[in-house]
Design an enzyme around this catalytic site. Sequence first.
Site, short mmCIF file in Angstrom:
data_model
loop_
_atom_site.label_atom_id
_atom_site.label_comp_id
_atom_site.label_asym_id
_atom_site.label_seq_id
_atom_site.Cartn_x
_atom_site.Cartn_y
_atom_site.Cartn_z
N ARG A 104 0.82 -1.45 -0.15
CA ARG A 104 0.04 0.12 0.04
C ARG A 104 0.86 1.25 0.12
O ARG A 104 0.37 2.28 -0.58
CB ARG A 104 -0.86 0.12 1.14
CG ARG A 104 -2.04 -0.84 0.96
CD ARG A 104 -2.92 -0.72 -0.29
NE ARG A 104 -3.91 -1.90 -0.35
CZ ARG A 104 -3.83 -2.80 -1.27
NH1 ARG A 104 -3.00 -2.56 -2.33
NH2 ARG A 104 -4.79 -3.64 -1.30
N GLU B 53 1.85 1.67 -3.46
CA GLU B 53 0.68 2.20 -4.33
C GLU B 53 0.47 3.56 -3.91
O GLU B 53 0.15 4.36 -4.67
CB GLU B 53 -0.57 1.43 -3.84
CG GLU B 53 -1.68 1.83 -4.53
CD GLU B 53 -3.11 1.02 -3.96
OE1 GLU B 53 -3.89 0.81 -4.98
OE2 GLU B 53 -3.09 0.75 -2.67
N SER C 281 14.86 15.07 2.84
CA SER C 281 16.23 14.34 3.47
C SER C 281 15.49 13.03 3.91
O SER C 281 14.43 13.00 4.90
CB SER C 281 16.94 14.88 4.22
OG SER C 281 17.88 14.21 4.85
#
Length: 146
Positions: free
Chosen positions: A87, A90, A113
């Site tokens: 996920r 995704e 960063s």
Amino acid sequence: MTKTDMRTAILEAKKAKGMTWEALAGAVGISPEFLCSACLGMNSLSAANAESCAEALGLGPDVASALTEFPKKTWDQTIPTDPLIYRFYEIVGVYGETLKEVIHEQFGDGIMSAIDFSMDVSKQEDPKGDRVVVTLNGKFLPYKSW
């Protein structure tokens, strides 16, 4: 002891003691997210924190020493199949360009960063279903011209 052996020893000891990352982090004195990352082999700890971690888990100086070693930050480059980790891939796939656009609009051309960085994971209770709140906090690093 390798980082892989260290990781296995820590996870087994943590499970045997029934400890949470939060409880272990409290014993060490650092955030649960960073401690977990170090215990999984992706970061290193100071000698004092490594000793506290090993002691809290009932592990020896070999584990403490491995915790202080600088990691080689590599991972399998294939897309993970674990649903929770997938996920996040995704989310970056769907919202990555949006994040880039918004960050560039607000800060200019640069990056966030992952070194001067912190992360917090918390639970937000909701009657419709509890929510996962993940905060990624990284210093903005502008690209330089020369």
